[in-house]
Design a protein around this motif. Structure first.
Motif, PDB file in Angstrom:
ATOM      1  N   LEU A   1      -4.565  -0.313  55.429  1.00 41.65           N
ATOM      2  CA  LEU A   1      -4.608  -1.167  54.243  1.00 41.65           C
ATOM      3  C   LEU A   1      -5.557  -0.636  53.178  1.00 41.65           C
ATOM      4  O   LEU A   1      -5.681  -1.219  52.104  1.00 41.65           O
TER       5      LEU A   1
ATOM      6  N   VAL B   1       2.475 -12.035  46.453  1.00 40.29           N
ATOM      7  CA  VAL B   1       1.278 -11.218  46.649  1.00 40.29           C
ATOM      8  C   VAL B   1       0.306 -11.492  45.507  1.00 40.29           C
ATOM      9  O   VAL B   1       0.699 -11.624  44.350  1.00 40.29           O
TER      10      VAL B   1
ATOM     11  N   THR C   1       1.469   1.414  46.560  1.00 42.54           N
ATOM     12  CA  THR C   1       1.808  -0.008  46.572  1.00 42.54           C
ATOM     13  C   THR C   1       3.156  -0.225  47.243  1.00 42.54           C
ATOM     14  O   THR C   1       3.326  -1.161  48.049  1.00 42.54           O
TER      15      THR C   1
ATOM     16  N   VAL D   1      -2.984 -10.237  43.237  1.00 42.31           N
ATOM     17  CA  VAL D   1      -3.439  -8.926  42.753  1.00 42.31           C
ATOM     18  C   VAL D   1      -4.710  -9.097  41.937  1.00 42.31           C
ATOM     19  O   VAL D   1      -4.809 -10.000  41.097  1.00 42.31           O
TER      20      VAL D   1
ATOM     21  N   PRO E   1       0.486  -6.639  53.097  1.00 43.25           N
ATOM     22  CA  PRO E   1      -0.687  -7.409  52.690  1.00 43.25           C
ATOM     23  C   PRO E   1      -0.287  -8.605  51.834  1.00 43.25           C
ATOM     24  O   PRO E   1       0.738  -8.576  51.145  1.00 43.25           O
TER      25      PRO E   1
ATOM     26  N   ALA F   1      -5.370  -5.507  51.009  1.00 42.07           N
ATOM     27  CA  ALA F   1      -5.318  -4.048  50.876  1.00 42.07           C
ATOM     28  C   ALA F   1      -6.054  -3.623  49.606  1.00 42.07           C
ATOM     29  O   ALA F   1      -6.247  -4.421  48.686  1.00 42.07           O
ATOM     30  N   MET F   2      -6.487  -2.368  49.575  1.00 41.43           N
ATOM     31  CA  MET F   2      -7.125  -1.849  48.364  1.00 41.43           C
ATOM     32  C   MET F   2      -6.708  -0.413  48.116  1.00 41.43           C
ATOM     33  O   MET F   2      -6.611   0.400  49.041  1.00 41.43           O
ATOM     34  N   LEU F   3      -6.468  -0.098  46.858  1.00 40.49           N
ATOM     35  CA  LEU F   3      -6.229   1.264  46.401  1.00 40.49           C
ATOM     36  C   LEU F   3      -7.489   1.753  45.706  1.00 40.49           C
ATOM     37  O   LEU F   3      -8.063   1.042  44.876  1.00 40.49           O
TER      38      LEU F   3
ATOM     39  N   ILE G   1      -6.721  -3.436  43.197  1.00 43.42           N
ATOM     40  CA  ILE G   1      -6.418  -2.118  42.624  1.00 43.42           C
ATOM     41  C   ILE G   1      -7.738  -1.523  42.161  1.00 43.42           C
ATOM     42  O   ILE G   1      -8.125  -1.606  40.993  1.00 43.42           O
TER      43      ILE G   1
ATOM     44  N   LEU H   1      -3.753  -7.580  47.004  1.00 42.74           N
ATOM     45  CA  LEU H   1      -4.079  -6.193  46.669  1.00 42.74           C
ATOM     46  C   LEU H   1      -5.243  -6.172  45.697  1.00 42.74           C
ATOM     47  O   LEU H   1      -5.269  -6.923  44.715  1.00 42.74           O
TER      48      LEU H   1
ATOM     49  N   LEU I   1       2.619   0.078  50.969  1.00 43.20           N
ATOM     50  CA  LEU I   1       1.943  -1.090  51.535  1.00 43.20           C
ATOM     51  C   LEU I   1       2.882  -2.286  51.656  1.00 43.20           C
ATOM     52  O   LEU I   1       2.893  -2.983  52.688  1.00 43.20           O
TER      53      LEU I   1
ATOM     54  N   CYS J   1       1.024  -0.232  39.990  1.00 36.76           N
ATOM     55  CA  CYS J   1       1.125  -1.274  41.018  1.00 36.76           C
ATOM     56  C   CYS J   1       2.175  -2.316  40.634  1.00 36.76           C
ATOM     57  O   CYS J   1       3.011  -2.704  41.460  1.00 36.76           O
TER      58      CYS J   1
END
Length: 326
Positions: free
Chosen positions: A202, A256, A217, A258, A227, A174-176, A232, A230, A220, A241
């Motif tokens: 995502l 997870v 976050t 990051v 996910p 996933a991406m923010l 960010i 991640l 998600l 996050c």
């Protein structure tokens, strides 16, 4: 002052303007009178006569983004050494504010402007940039035109981050990101989609504050299939996050992986350390100031120039293969 130095008013003026025809003894006598009387030049009146204020304005999105301080510090140093004073303003990420600031800077006769803009497609902003009587340089924006621009290769940074995760076996990545109306987020999305081809849910856009990062976050990580990694992809959003991961009980680097969209002390000092996309903001500040100086001095080409700075991936311990592959 002329009476105190026993010279004419014209001689005082020539000393103040460092005219070479004044002899050394007379120059020393006038300077001694200046010091004794505590005289200070009227810079505003001088600028009205000379057509320059030796002021440069810098408008950034938000003063709360610590990493911008590195850019500003280096840009200010370069400008100060060239005889300019830097003044700061915040755009509040608002096109209306950006237009108002450009007009205010013009009214105050600043010699040049460095600025971010929130929406590169906004016609009012485009018009204000085109009509600005002083040179304008865009910070981390890529809007072709008359304005020079200095930006980082965010798309390549996200591609490197995605490859790092894919090589570990991650597939639900996933991406923010922030606002895709501006270059950084738009290029990050292009780099992400070109590398990962994610599910729509995502990819979360318009993440502009730490609270946004916390909320997205949390959302998600609450999906039926959350996910495993991640990215960010926004500046200064890592804290939101990490708070969210703690709130949902997800362990950084275990449950997870990051990757932060910009390197920071928080990324470096976290335990485990957080892998991050990095670029040299000090270098960006130096280049921005130097390019603006060239433009203000009339030594730059007529068309706007662009300078793209490289990004790199700083690998730390926050990324591991997904649990099913560990």
């Amino acid at each position: 002052m002329a009476r105190a130095a026993a010279v004419s008013v014209g001689t005082v003026s020539r000393v103040l303007n460092e005219h070479p025809t004044v002899t050394a003894p007379v120059r020393e006598r006038v300077r001694a009178a200046i010091d004794a009387l505590g005289y200070e030049r009227d810079s505003i009146a001088q600028s009205m006569r000379g057509g320059t204020t030796h002021l440069v304005a810098c408008a950034i999105r938000d003063f709360d983004i610590p990493r911008f301080a590195t850019f500003i510090k280096e840009a200010e140093r370069v400008l100060r050494e060239a005889g300019y004073t830097l003044i700061l303003a915040s755009t509040s990420n608002s096109a209306e504010v950006e237009v108002g600031l450009l007009r205010a800077f013009a009214a105050r006769r600043v010699d040049g402007v460095m600025t971010t803009i929130s929406d590169e497609s906004n016609p009012a902003v485009a018009t204000a940039l085109r009509d600005a009587p002083m040179p304008v340089l865009l910070i981390d924006r890529d809007l072709p035109g008359r304005a020079d621009r200095v930006f980082a290769d965010h798309g390549a940074g996200v591609q490197a981050a995605a490859r790092h995760l894919l090589d570990m076996g991650h597939r639900r990545i996933a991406m923010l990101v922030g606002d895709t109306r501006a270059f950084p987020s738009r290029s990050r999305v292009a780099g992400f989609e070109g590398s990962v081809a994610p599910e729509a849910r995502l990819l979360r856009e318009r993440v502009l504050t730490a609270e946004d990062a916390f909320r997205e976050t949390t959302s998600l990580m609450s999906l039926p299939e959350p996910p495993t990694a991640l990215i960010i992809g926004a500046m200064d959003m890592l804290g939101g996050c990490l708070r969210a991961l703690k709130a949902v009980g997800a362990r950084l680097g275990q449950d997870v992986s990051v990757i932060a969209g910009s390197d920071s002390e928080l990324a470096e000092l976290m335990e485990p350390g957080v892998t991050a996309i990095a670029w040299d903001l000090a270098e960006m500040g130096r280049h921005a100031a130097a390019m603006l100086l060239e433009r203000m001095r009339g030594t730059a080409p007529d068309s706007g120039r662009s300078l793209k700075l490289p990004t790199r991936l700083v690998v730390r311990q926050s990324c591991r293969p997904p649990v099913s592959l560990s």
